[in-house]
Design a protein around this motif. Sequence first.
Motif, PDB file in Angstrom:
ATOM      1  N   GLU A   1      -4.975 -13.180   5.668  1.00 34.08           N
ATOM      2  CA  GLU A   1      -5.661 -12.816   4.435  1.00 34.08           C
ATOM      3  C   GLU A   1      -6.994 -12.122   4.693  1.00 34.08           C
ATOM      4  OE1 GLU A   1      -6.151 -16.318   2.116  1.00 34.08           O
ATOM      5  OE2 GLU A   1      -3.990 -16.648   1.825  1.00 34.08           O
ATOM      6  N   LEU A   2      -7.562 -12.330   5.867  1.00 30.87           N
ATOM      7  CA  LEU A   2      -8.916 -11.866   6.131  1.00 30.87           C
ATOM      8  C   LEU A   2      -8.993 -10.687   7.088  1.00 30.87           C
ATOM      9  CD1 LEU A   2     -10.464 -15.424   6.589  1.00 30.87           C
ATOM     10  CD2 LEU A   2     -10.753 -13.933   4.607  1.00 30.87           C
ATOM     11  N   LEU A   3      -7.951 -10.481   7.876  1.00 39.47           N
ATOM     12  CA  LEU A   3      -7.995  -9.478   8.937  1.00 39.47           C
ATOM     13  C   LEU A   3      -6.815  -8.519   8.859  1.00 39.47           C
ATOM     14  CD1 LEU A   3      -8.655 -11.904  11.933  1.00 39.47           C
ATOM     15  CD2 LEU A   3     -10.380 -10.685  10.600  1.00 39.47           C
ATOM     16  N   HIS A   4      -7.023  -7.311   9.375  1.00 40.33           N
ATOM     17  CA  HIS A   4      -5.911  -6.415   9.684  1.00 40.33           C
ATOM     18  C   HIS A   4      -5.397  -6.847  11.052  1.00 40.33           C
ATOM     19  CE1 HIS A   4      -6.553  -3.868   6.208  1.00 40.33           C
ATOM     20  NE2 HIS A   4      -7.837  -3.804   6.504  1.00 40.33           N
ATOM     21  N   VAL A   5      -4.449  -7.771  10.997  1.00 36.04           N
ATOM     22  CA  VAL A   5      -4.055  -8.511  12.191  1.00 36.04           C
ATOM     23  C   VAL A   5      -3.557  -7.597  13.305  1.00 36.04           C
ATOM     24  CG1 VAL A   5      -2.441 -10.230  13.084  1.00 36.04           C
ATOM     25  CG2 VAL A   5      -3.567 -10.617  10.888  1.00 36.04           C
TER      26      VAL A   5
ATOM     27  N   GLU B   1     -15.886   0.818  13.385  1.00 34.70           N
ATOM     28  CA  GLU B   1     -14.487   0.483  13.665  1.00 34.70           C
ATOM     29  C   GLU B   1     -14.271  -1.030  13.714  1.00 34.70           C
ATOM     30  OE1 GLU B   1     -16.347   1.659  17.725  1.00 34.70           O
ATOM     31  OE2 GLU B   1     -16.533   2.219  15.595  1.00 34.70           O
ATOM     32  N   ASN B   2     -15.316  -1.786  14.042  1.00 33.69           N
ATOM     33  CA  ASN B   2     -15.198  -3.244  14.009  1.00 33.69           C
ATOM     34  C   ASN B   2     -15.129  -3.748  12.578  1.00 33.69           C
ATOM     35  OD1 ASN B   2     -15.241  -3.424  16.768  1.00 33.69           O
ATOM     36  ND2 ASN B   2     -17.353  -4.132  16.921  1.00 33.69           N
ATOM     37  N   MET B   3     -15.958  -3.191  11.705  1.00 28.56           N
ATOM     38  CA  MET B   3     -15.959  -3.607  10.305  1.00 28.56           C
ATOM     39  C   MET B   3     -14.635  -3.271   9.623  1.00 28.56           C
ATOM     40  SD  MET B   3     -18.686  -5.192  10.101  1.00 28.56           S
ATOM     41  CE  MET B   3     -20.036  -5.385  11.268  1.00 28.56           C
ATOM     42  N   ALA B   4     -13.970  -2.225  10.106  1.00 26.75           N
ATOM     43  CA  ALA B   4     -12.686  -1.825   9.527  1.00 26.75           C
ATOM     44  C   ALA B   4     -11.586  -2.845   9.810  1.00 26.75           C
ATOM     45  CB  ALA B   4     -12.280  -0.456  10.065  1.00 26.75           C
ATOM     46  N   LEU B   5     -11.851  -3.793  10.705  1.00 24.12           N
ATOM     47  CA  LEU B   5     -10.865  -4.842  10.996  1.00 24.12           C
ATOM     48  C   LEU B   5     -10.803  -5.893   9.894  1.00 24.12           C
ATOM     49  CD1 LEU B   5     -11.738  -5.414  14.768  1.00 24.12           C
ATOM     50  CD2 LEU B   5      -9.798  -4.112  13.854  1.00 24.12           C
ATOM     51  N   LEU B   6     -11.810  -5.921   9.024  1.00 22.54           N
ATOM     52  CA  LEU B   6     -11.901  -6.953   7.983  1.00 22.54           C
ATOM     53  C   LEU B   6     -11.259  -6.476   6.686  1.00 22.54           C
ATOM     54  CD1 LEU B   6     -15.633  -7.990   8.508  1.00 22.54           C
ATOM     55  CD2 LEU B   6     -13.595  -9.109   9.439  1.00 22.54           C
ATOM     56  N   ARG B   7     -10.455  -7.321   6.099  1.00 26.14           N
ATOM     57  CA  ARG B   7      -9.935  -7.065   4.757  1.00 26.14           C
ATOM     58  C   ARG B   7     -11.009  -7.419   3.722  1.00 26.14           C
ATOM     59  NH1 ARG B   7      -4.458  -6.772   3.944  1.00 26.14           N
ATOM     60  NH2 ARG B   7      -3.154  -6.987   5.819  1.00 26.14           N
ATOM     61  N   PRO B   8     -11.031  -6.732   2.590  1.00 25.09           N
ATOM     62  CA  PRO B   8     -11.961  -7.151   1.532  1.00 25.09           C
ATOM     63  C   PRO B   8     -11.638  -8.576   1.101  1.00 25.09           C
ATOM     64  CG  PRO B   8     -11.060  -4.968   1.075  1.00 25.09           C
ATOM     65  CD  PRO B   8     -10.276  -5.529   2.233  1.00 25.09           C
TER      66      PRO B   8
ATOM     67  N   VAL C   1       1.390 -12.262  11.236  1.00 26.65           N
ATOM     68  CA  VAL C   1       1.722 -10.851  10.998  1.00 26.65           C
ATOM     69  C   VAL C   1       2.562 -10.667   9.739  1.00 26.65           C
ATOM     70  CG1 VAL C   1       1.571 -10.238  13.418  1.00 26.65           C
ATOM     71  CG2 VAL C   1       3.743 -11.035  12.500  1.00 26.65           C
ATOM     72  N   ILE C   2       2.861 -11.739   9.038  1.00 23.90           N
ATOM     73  CA  ILE C   2       3.777 -11.667   7.894  1.00 23.90           C
ATOM     74  C   ILE C   2       3.242 -10.762   6.805  1.00 23.90           C
ATOM     75  CG2 ILE C   2       4.902 -13.014   6.097  1.00 23.90           C
ATOM     76  CD1 ILE C   2       4.853 -15.398   8.003  1.00 23.90           C
ATOM     77  N   LEU C   3       1.993 -10.896   6.434  1.00 20.36           N
ATOM     78  CA  LEU C   3       1.416 -10.145   5.346  1.00 20.36           C
ATOM     79  C   LEU C   3       1.392  -8.654   5.640  1.00 20.36           C
ATOM     80  CD1 LEU C   3       0.042 -10.120   2.591  1.00 20.36           C
ATOM     81  CD2 LEU C   3      -2.140 -10.513   3.727  1.00 20.36           C
ATOM     82  N   GLU C   4       1.015  -8.270   6.851  1.00 20.00           N
ATOM     83  CA  GLU C   4       0.924  -6.862   7.179  1.00 20.00           C
ATOM     84  C   GLU C   4       2.307  -6.230   7.209  1.00 20.00           C
ATOM     85  OE1 GLU C   4      -1.594  -5.306  10.022  1.00 20.00           O
ATOM     86  OE2 GLU C   4      -3.328  -6.376   9.253  1.00 20.00           O
ATOM     87  N   ARG C   5       3.313  -6.921   7.716  1.00 17.33           N
ATOM     88  CA  ARG C   5       4.665  -6.371   7.724  1.00 17.33           C
ATOM     89  C   ARG C   5       5.178  -6.182   6.302  1.00 17.33           C
ATOM     90  NH1 ARG C   5       7.276  -9.938  12.711  1.00 17.33           N
ATOM     91  NH2 ARG C   5       6.293  -8.739  14.397  1.00 17.33           N
ATOM     92  N   ALA C   6       4.878  -7.143   5.429  1.00 18.90           N
ATOM     93  CA  ALA C   6       5.291  -7.026   4.025  1.00 18.90           C
ATOM     94  C   ALA C   6       4.633  -5.816   3.372  1.00 18.90           C
ATOM     95  CB  ALA C   6       4.939  -8.299   3.269  1.00 18.90           C
ATOM     96  N   GLU C   7       3.369  -5.569   3.696  1.00 19.54           N
ATOM     97  CA  GLU C   7       2.674  -4.421   3.136  1.00 19.54           C
ATOM     98  C   GLU C   7       3.304  -3.122   3.593  1.00 19.54           C
ATOM     99  OE1 GLU C   7      -1.364  -4.864   4.195  1.00 19.54           O
ATOM    100  OE2 GLU C   7      -1.862  -6.179   2.502  1.00 19.54           O
ATOM    101  N   LYS C   8       3.659  -3.040   4.861  1.00 16.70           N
ATOM    102  CA  LYS C   8       4.274  -1.821   5.384  1.00 16.70           C
ATOM    103  C   LYS C   8       5.622  -1.565   4.726  1.00 16.70           C
ATOM    104  CE  LYS C   8       1.940  -2.030   9.866  1.00 16.70           C
ATOM    105  NZ  LYS C   8       2.100  -2.242  11.328  1.00 16.70           N
ATOM    106  N   ILE C   9       6.383  -2.611   4.476  1.00 18.97           N
ATOM    107  CA  ILE C   9       7.670  -2.452   3.811  1.00 18.97           C
ATOM    108  C   ILE C   9       7.474  -1.954   2.390  1.00 18.97           C
ATOM    109  CG2 ILE C   9       9.656  -3.719   2.915  1.00 18.97           C
ATOM    110  CD1 ILE C   9       9.424  -5.550   5.375  1.00 18.97           C
ATOM    111  N   ALA C  10       6.428  -2.487   1.721  1.00 24.91           N
ATOM    112  CA  ALA C  10       6.158  -2.087   0.340  1.00 24.91           C
ATOM    113  C   ALA C  10       5.779  -0.622   0.257  1.00 24.91           C
ATOM    114  CB  ALA C  10       5.047  -2.947  -0.230  1.00 24.91           C
ATOM    115  N   VAL C  11       5.046  -0.135   1.263  1.00 23.75           N
ATOM    116  CA  VAL C  11       4.644   1.275   1.282  1.00 23.75           C
ATOM    117  C   VAL C  11       5.850   2.164   1.522  1.00 23.75           C
ATOM    118  CG1 VAL C  11       3.293   2.981   2.548  1.00 23.75           C
ATOM    119  CG2 VAL C  11       2.309   0.763   2.032  1.00 23.75           C
TER     120      VAL C  11
END
Length: 275
Positions: free
Chosen positions: A75-79, A184-191, A265-275
């Motif tokens: 929920e917090l990171l671009h894993v 680039e470090n700050m870009a690792l954080l999700r809002p 990695v579940i959330l990020e994979r779900a996002e990629k599928i949605a895109v």
Amino acid sequence: MLGKEGRRATFAQHRRCLAMSRPLVKLLRLRRHSVYEQLRLEEALLRASESNWCLLNDGAAQPAVVMGISGKAEELLHVEEVKKRNLQVIRRFSGGGTVVVDENTVFSTFVFNQNEVDGVDPFPNHIMDWTGAVYKQVFPAHTEYTLRENDYVFGQKKIGGNAQSIIKNRWLHHTSFLWDYHPENMALLRPPRKQPKYRKHRAHTEFITKLNEHLNCRLEFMEDVTKSLQRMGYDVEESTLEEAQSLLRRKHLHSTKLVDLADHVILERAEKIAV
């Protein structure tokens, strides 16, 4: 229970009263120390010591991501990006949000006995009023420093992340100040889902500012923190890493953990599928 103005008056009275009897604060200075080891050490200072402490660490030994005790990486990171960078991910023992730290981060930690900080009840806002008063004497007027919704800010921009841990008769407050940062470090954080109102949904790099754009010297900044404690009515005595590390051998709760991202990695994979 005192209101904010009442606590401020009590802080001033406390400084006057302490002129004759000044509590001791042990000062531990570190440089480029491992953040994971620093957090383990801080937990020992809180749980296994009876002394007041101020810990200052001038930069992390290596970049790392640090989450609060209830933080969820997905929920917090671009894993996937964090994994590509091979960054250490730590779940600390205190609450609060998520920060990315590196050699540009200046760490400042206070560990105090409740009965040696008059006028401060063991509640987060009360503790922050006191720590805010400490930093008020550190930052020049031109920085427009203030406390805003539990953040330290210059004007409308945040200057670091802070968190607390409160136990019976003792509390800890630690801050990671952004002397500088890599975008680039700050870009690792999700809002984060929960954001302070003053952020106004700004992107992370529009919401924060660097201390080095407002102050001249990071070592002078750290020295000013100790001077502020002295002005607040405390005697400051240099300690050693060896003395602090001896507390690690005492029996106490160990809540600081390294996080394995393999299962996040579940959330990020779900996002990629949605895109």
